[in-house]
Design a protein around this motif. Structure first.
Motif, PDB file in Angstrom:
ATOM      1  N   THR A 141      31.686  31.501  40.819  1.00  0.00           N
ATOM      2  CA  THR A 141      33.244  31.163  41.697  1.00  0.00           C
ATOM      3  C   THR A 141      33.241  32.237  42.792  1.00  0.00           C
ATOM      4  O   THR A 141      32.942  33.386  42.292  1.00  0.00           O
ATOM      5  CB  THR A 141      34.270  31.120  40.780  1.00  0.00           C
ATOM      6  N   PHE A 142      33.598  32.036  43.728  1.00  0.00           N
ATOM      7  CA  PHE A 142      33.706  33.223  44.708  1.00  0.00           C
ATOM      8  C   PHE A 142      35.042  33.079  45.281  1.00  0.00           C
ATOM      9  O   PHE A 142      35.863  32.391  45.349  1.00  0.00           O
ATOM     10  CB  PHE A 142      33.056  32.554  46.202  1.00  0.00           C
ATOM     11  N   PHE A 143      35.502  34.493  45.479  1.00  0.00           N
ATOM     12  CA  PHE A 143      36.742  35.071  45.940  1.00  0.00           C
ATOM     13  C   PHE A 143      36.706  35.704  47.155  1.00  0.00           C
ATOM     14  O   PHE A 143      35.731  36.393  47.455  1.00  0.00           O
ATOM     15  CB  PHE A 143      37.480  35.932  44.653  1.00  0.00           C
ATOM     16  N   GLN A 144      37.836  35.724  47.856  1.00  0.00           N
ATOM     17  CA  GLN A 144      37.822  36.557  49.172  1.00  0.00           C
ATOM     18  C   GLN A 144      39.417  36.760  49.048  1.00  0.00           C
ATOM     19  O   GLN A 144      40.300  35.805  49.197  1.00  0.00           O
ATOM     20  CB  GLN A 144      37.678  35.657  50.383  1.00  0.00           C
ATOM     21  N   GLN A 145      39.908  38.227  49.423  1.00  0.00           N
ATOM     22  CA  GLN A 145      41.104  38.506  49.480  1.00  0.00           C
ATOM     23  C   GLN A 145      41.304  39.133  50.377  1.00  0.00           C
ATOM     24  O   GLN A 145      40.532  40.224  50.981  1.00  0.00           O
ATOM     25  CB  GLN A 145      41.530  39.387  48.095  1.00  0.00           C
ATOM     26  N   THR A 146      42.408  38.929  51.339  1.00  0.00           N
ATOM     27  CA  THR A 146      42.950  39.684  52.765  1.00  0.00           C
ATOM     28  C   THR A 146      44.433  39.863  52.493  1.00  0.00           C
ATOM     29  O   THR A 146      45.045  38.668  52.357  1.00  0.00           O
ATOM     30  CB  THR A 146      42.309  38.980  53.825  1.00  0.00           C
ATOM     31  N   ASN A 147      44.899  41.143  52.661  1.00  0.00           N
ATOM     32  CA  ASN A 147      46.342  41.332  52.917  1.00  0.00           C
ATOM     33  C   ASN A 147      47.087  40.491  53.845  1.00  0.00           C
ATOM     34  O   ASN A 147      46.555  40.509  55.080  1.00  0.00           O
ATOM     35  CB  ASN A 147      46.653  42.737  52.647  1.00  0.00           C
ATOM     36  N   TRP A 148      48.212  39.876  53.606  1.00  0.00           N
ATOM     37  CA  TRP A 148      48.898  39.305  54.703  1.00  0.00           C
ATOM     38  C   TRP A 148      50.389  39.583  54.882  1.00  0.00           C
ATOM     39  O   TRP A 148      50.623  40.612  55.588  1.00  0.00           O
ATOM     40  CB  TRP A 148      48.961  37.793  54.701  1.00  0.00           C
ATOM     41  N   ASN A 192      54.166  38.847  48.223  1.00  0.00           N
ATOM     42  CA  ASN A 192      53.312  38.246  47.376  1.00  0.00           C
ATOM     43  C   ASN A 192      52.516  37.211  48.316  1.00  0.00           C
ATOM     44  O   ASN A 192      51.999  36.041  47.460  1.00  0.00           O
ATOM     45  CB  ASN A 192      53.761  37.899  45.906  1.00  0.00           C
ATOM     46  N   ILE A 193      52.547  37.161  49.530  1.00  0.00           N
ATOM     47  CA  ILE A 193      51.750  36.037  50.358  1.00  0.00           C
ATOM     48  C   ILE A 193      50.396  36.757  51.030  1.00  0.00           C
ATOM     49  O   ILE A 193      50.614  37.743  51.839  1.00  0.00           O
ATOM     50  CB  ILE A 193      52.597  35.557  51.472  1.00  0.00           C
ATOM     51  N   ASN A 194      49.344  36.610  50.326  1.00  0.00           N
ATOM     52  CA  ASN A 194      48.048  37.217  51.044  1.00  0.00           C
ATOM     53  C   ASN A 194      47.146  35.814  50.967  1.00  0.00           C
ATOM     54  O   ASN A 194      47.069  34.927  50.749  1.00  0.00           O
ATOM     55  CB  ASN A 194      47.466  38.070  49.925  1.00  0.00           C
ATOM     56  N   PHE A 195      45.915  36.179  51.989  1.00  0.00           N
ATOM     57  CA  PHE A 195      44.984  35.150  52.154  1.00  0.00           C
ATOM     58  C   PHE A 195      43.999  35.560  50.852  1.00  0.00           C
ATOM     59  O   PHE A 195      43.130  35.919  51.180  1.00  0.00           O
ATOM     60  CB  PHE A 195      44.365  35.511  53.684  1.00  0.00           C
ATOM     61  N   ASP A 196      44.319  34.798  49.941  1.00  0.00           N
ATOM     62  CA  ASP A 196      43.555  34.659  48.784  1.00  0.00           C
ATOM     63  C   ASP A 196      42.889  33.284  48.610  1.00  0.00           C
ATOM     64  O   ASP A 196      43.643  32.404  48.500  1.00  0.00           O
ATOM     65  CB  ASP A 196      44.380  35.133  47.523  1.00  0.00           C
ATOM     66  N   PHE A 197      41.417  33.495  48.772  1.00  0.00           N
ATOM     67  CA  PHE A 197      40.859  32.188  48.748  1.00  0.00           C
ATOM     68  C   PHE A 197      40.024  31.971  47.558  1.00  0.00           C
ATOM     69  O   PHE A 197      39.266  33.098  47.224  1.00  0.00           O
ATOM     70  CB  PHE A 197      40.043  31.949  49.955  1.00  0.00           C
ATOM     71  N   ARG A 198      39.606  30.809  47.109  1.00  0.00           N
ATOM     72  CA  ARG A 198      38.787  30.752  45.935  1.00  0.00           C
ATOM     73  C   ARG A 198      37.696  29.421  46.168  1.00  0.00           C
ATOM     74  O   ARG A 198      38.519  28.353  46.656  1.00  0.00           O
ATOM     75  CB  ARG A 198      39.228  30.627  44.535  1.00  0.00           C
ATOM     76  N   LEU A 199      36.581  29.705  45.882  1.00  0.00           N
ATOM     77  CA  LEU A 199      35.655  28.680  45.998  1.00  0.00           C
ATOM     78  C   LEU A 199      34.951  28.415  45.007  1.00  0.00           C
ATOM     79  O   LEU A 199      34.067  29.123  44.200  1.00  0.00           O
ATOM     80  CB  LEU A 199      34.713  28.742  47.113  1.00  0.00           C
ATOM     81  N   ASP A 200      35.173  27.260  43.971  1.00  0.00           N
ATOM     82  CA  ASP A 200      34.714  26.873  42.963  1.00  0.00           C
ATOM     83  C   ASP A 200      34.261  25.325  43.007  1.00  0.00           C
ATOM     84  O   ASP A 200      34.273  24.791  44.179  1.00  0.00           O
ATOM     85  CB  ASP A 200      35.604  26.964  41.645  1.00  0.00           C
ATOM     86  N   GLY A 201      34.079  24.493  41.831  1.00  0.00           N
ATOM     87  CA  GLY A 201      33.510  23.170  41.892  1.00  0.00           C
ATOM     88  C   GLY A 201      34.384  22.137  42.564  1.00  0.00           C
ATOM     89  O   GLY A 201      34.124  21.639  43.334  1.00  0.00           O
ATOM     90  N   LEU A 202      35.743  22.444  42.315  1.00  0.00           N
ATOM     91  CA  LEU A 202      36.716  21.517  42.563  1.00  0.00           C
ATOM     92  C   LEU A 202      36.972  21.837  44.449  1.00  0.00           C
ATOM     93  O   LEU A 202      36.955  20.679  45.007  1.00  0.00           O
ATOM     94  CB  LEU A 202      37.975  21.614  42.215  1.00  0.00           C
ATOM     95  N   VAL A 248      42.681  23.789  50.245  1.00  0.00           N
ATOM     96  CA  VAL A 248      41.953  23.495  49.031  1.00  0.00           C
ATOM     97  C   VAL A 248      41.265  24.807  48.674  1.00  0.00           C
ATOM     98  O   VAL A 248      40.804  24.952  47.611  1.00  0.00           O
ATOM     99  CB  VAL A 248      40.953  22.265  49.258  1.00  0.00           C
ATOM    100  N   LEU A 249      41.247  25.750  49.691  1.00  0.00           N
ATOM    101  CA  LEU A 249      40.595  27.026  49.449  1.00  0.00           C
ATOM    102  C   LEU A 249      41.687  27.976  48.907  1.00  0.00           C
ATOM    103  O   LEU A 249      41.225  29.204  48.224  1.00  0.00           O
ATOM    104  CB  LEU A 249      39.946  27.660  50.629  1.00  0.00           C
TER     105      LEU A 249
END
Length: 769
Positions: free
Chosen positions: A53-60, A65-75, A122-123
């Protein structure tokens, strides 16, 4: 991951200055945007298949508590591939389908915006970020559905879709905020660890209700389903994209993403099973009465979405596996059938299945694509749809014993109806005798019939080799939804069993139903007789009532007279202040503590009252302006008396400047018009006296309020350190002026957009009238 979302948004912006080039020479670039993104996400398949599972976090906006937090998994990977993969075919198809359209560049701008919004949705691994993209899909789909804005039906359909999905978004954000506050985090990944805290909270039923409304409105579940058939007024590429793989699946994605967090309880399962089960049966039966190809596909789409909601409600391991596979099954065959419908409409000028037949003789590759999609929709062996329908039956058979028989019967009837409807849309237009008027038809450009043929072939390939797509993609999708290992492995053959028997019954009875059922205009009219009791009619009546109330409210409170606005604002302020004074308890004022009046204070008040009387009774604008300036100067003297020379100078300057401006502007205007009756004047007098009395009481109460030094101390300690200002008053003014300027900028920006729109407005002669 962030760059893939920004890639589409930036491309959208480039369409503004380069729109003319895109229309003429550079349109070939457009399909390669989703193609590049598709290739990018294809590269993740091997790693995701291994369970990564891949994560990417960028402050916004971390303070909210609103950040560009993304996750890439099977779904999320499955949906990314659907969005970009099917999107690539849609872009190629639309490039030809809309060739020569005056708003060609605008269409692709909307399409790119929508694609980016879906990818962001979806991300997202942040609740509030998910909502931002959720709303962006609603807004961009509004432009796409209403693209043919010269048609009243298109505009109406777009507004209906925006209203229903927008209402769902309102409830969704409430649910998401509740989840974040209860769990103490807005990270979706972290919420899994807070599952028990959320489920055991007293607001858990309310959270589910809000979440379900958001998902049901977006995924067209009964009774919110009616917006989707209406959205078929959009161009075919829009229907194919939004209603097969993207927008309507957003609600399904939402339920799937929150299944490990909120699912597995009776309050989760039963509402989803009931709503999904009713929707899938209701829509499947409705599809048999339709004669318009798009209408048939719309209702079968609603039914398929109902199946997915039903499976997510069932919640067993078998049901989650079935849902993870059926998402892909449905996207492939439904996108194919929509694109084929667009070709038929493009070439023949009609979508009426009662007049279409024999088109295989002139549109053979299109017929092959439609046939493969129809067979997959029916669940014929060796197609991917066969795997999907088998898994649905397996999930109902493995349900609780007391429900197994009922749920299996419900799924069986639904699949029989969907098989017949799929044959109506995919086979009927291509078999039989070719009408004379269609004998000279020819295949459209390659870019129109290649995409549906590729999708149709994929439905066959995935059916022949289900283990490949299952192991590489669907397995991890099911794991991401279920929250643990499902041990899934897809295969063509599982031996002679009850599932195979049910599939055979579906094929035989569904084929018979297709042959026996003869859709015609009379059946459509029969269904329309009951439209007065439909959810759409009920919502329409409700909307009309809201419109009537809004009209009454507007005419009563916003009648265009400034004096009326002032009166209502002052009355509301008085009511609010009286209520607050009443809550604060009895008014105890010791007048002995007040300083005695001086002769000059009394003289100034007498002058002020005299000037006020002149303002009220004079018929001359110039006299009233001068009298108002006298009132202002009297207030200046009051400031001087009470040791506020800075305020006095400010008031003096403003009054002088205002008086000069008013004299220059108003001296040529006619006398006042006395429109108020004596009763109105008396009313206004009491309102004014009441307002003044309330403010006087508040001023007297303030004297006896205990002094709170918190604000004073804060500015005293931080004015120089944080704001670099030695004058505390100036720092305070600068702070508030900065906030004021920010809102002024927003207001001016909105006004500028309005002015620009008016400047660009080009009305037809009929519209000017």
């Amino acid at each position: 991951m962030l760059f893939t979302i920004l890639f589409g948004l930036i491309a959208t912006l480039f369409l503004v200055p380069f729109g003319k080039k895109i229309k003429s020479k550079w349109s070939i670039i457009l399909p390669f945007i989703p193609a590049c993104l598709f290739a990018y996400y294809l590269g993740y398949i091997p790693k995701i298949a291994e369970g990564s599972t891949f994560f990417q976090q960028t402050n916004w906006v971390p303070s909210l508590n609103i950040n560009f937090d993304f996750r890439l998994d099977g779904l999320s990977l499955l949906f990314c591939l659907l969005i970009t993969g099917i999107g690539t075919g849609i872009f190629f198809y639309a490039r030809t389908y809309l060739k020569g359209h005056p708003y060609f560049d605008r269409f692709f701008g909307y399409l790119l915006l929508f694609m980016s919004a879906m990818l962001g949705l979806v991300l997202s691994d942040n609740l509030l970020l998910l909502f931002v993209f959720w709303e962006l899909t609603s807004i961009s789909s509004f432009f796409l559905i209403g693209f043919n804005n010269e048609q009243e039906e298109s505009r109406k359909s777009a507004l209906t879709a925006l209203t229903i999905t927008g209402m769902g978004g309102f409830f969704l954000v409430a649910g998401l905020v509740l989840i974040g506050n209860i769990a103490g985090t807005y990270s979706i990944s972290a919420l899994v660890d807070q599952r028990e805290t959320i489920i055991q909270h007293q607001l858990y039923p309310l959270i589910l209700g809000f979440l379900f409304i958001g998902a049901f409105t977006k995924s067209a579940q009964f009774p919110f389903h009616f917006w989707l058939p209406g959205a078929m007024k959009a161009p075919t590429p829009v229907s194919a994209y939004l209603h097969s793989a993207t927008m309507v699946k957003a609600g399904i994605y939402l339920l799937a993403r929150f299944f490990p967090i909120l699912g597995g309880t009776e309050m989760w399962s039963y509402p989803l099973m009931i709503v999904g089960g009713f929707t899938m049966l209701y829509a499947a039966i409705h599809s048999l009465f339709r004669i318009d190809l798009k209408s048939i596909l719309a209702y079968t789409t609603i039914s398929a979405l109902g199946i997915l909601v039903f499976l997510l409600g069932l919640g067993t391991k078998e049901a989650i596996i079935a849902a993870s596979v059926f998402i892909l099954v449905h996207a492939l065959y439904k996108a194919t059938l929509f694109l084929v419908t667009g070709i038929i409409d493009h070439e023949t000028g009609t979508r009426d299945i009662t007049v279409l037949s024999g088109l295989r003789k002139v549109l053979l590759p299109v017929g092959i694509a439609a046939g493969l999609a129809a067979l997959s929709s029916a669940g014929v062996p060796l197609t991917f749809g066969f795997i999907g329908k088998d898994l649905v039956y397996e999930s109902t058979l493995h349900a609780a014993p007391q429900l197994s028989l009922i749920l299996t019967a419900l799924a069986l009837i639904t699949n029989i109806c969907l098989l017949a409807a799929g044959f109506m849309a995919g086979l009927k237009p291509f078999f039989g005798e070719l009408p004379e008027q269609y004998s000279k038809l020819h295949l459209p450009y390659l870019s129109m019939w290649i995409p549906p043929l590729v999708l149709g072939v994929l439905s066959l390939l995935f059916g022949l080799f289900p283990g490949i797509v299952g192991d590489l993609l669907s397995y991890q999708t099911a794991n991401a939804i279920f929250g643990k290992d499902t041990a899934m492995h897809l295969a063509i053959w599982h031996g002679f069993n009850t599932v195979l028997l049910l599939s055979a019954v579906t094929l035989i009875v569904g084929t018979i139903l297709y042959i026996v059922n003869k859709p015609n205009e009379s059946k459509v009219k029969f269904i329309e007789k009951w439209s007065a009791f439909s959810p759409q009619a009920i919502f329409t009546r409700y909307a009309n009532d809201i419109f009537k109330f809004s009209s009454w409210y507007t005419n009563s409170f916003h009648n265009g007279y400034l004096r009326s606005y002032h009166l209502k604002i002052i009355l509301f302020a008085e009511a609010l202040l009286i209520y607050r004074l009443w809550l604060s308890g009895p008014i105890l004022i010791n007048f002995d503590n007040l300083s005695p009046l001086t002769i000059y204070e009394v003289a100034v008040v007498i002058i002020l009252l005299g000037a006020l009387l002149i303002v009220i009774i004079t018929p001359s604008r110039l006299t009233s302006v001068v009298s108002m300036s006298v009132i202002g100067y009297c207030i200046c003297l009051m400031f001087v008396f009470y040791s506020a020379p800075d305020l006095a100078m400010t008031q003096f300057t403003i009054d002088t400047l205002t008086t000069v401006l008013f004299v220059l502007v108003l001296y040529k205007l006619p006398s006042f018009l006395s429109l108020a009756s004596p009763k109105q004047k008396i009313r206004d007098m009491f309102v004014a006296l009441g307002f003044g009395t309330i403010l006087s009481i508040i001023a007297l109460k303030v004297i006896y309020e205990p002094v709170v030094k918190d604000t004073t101390n804060f500015y005293g300690e931080n004015a120089y350190i944080l704001a670099k200002g030695k004058n505390v008053v100036n720092v305070i003014l600068a702070d508030f002026r900065g906030i004021d300027t920010m809102f002024e900028t927003v207001v001016l920006s909105i006004a500028a957009v309005g002015v620009y729109s008016l400047l660009k407005l080009r009305l037809k002669p009929s519209e000017k009238e």
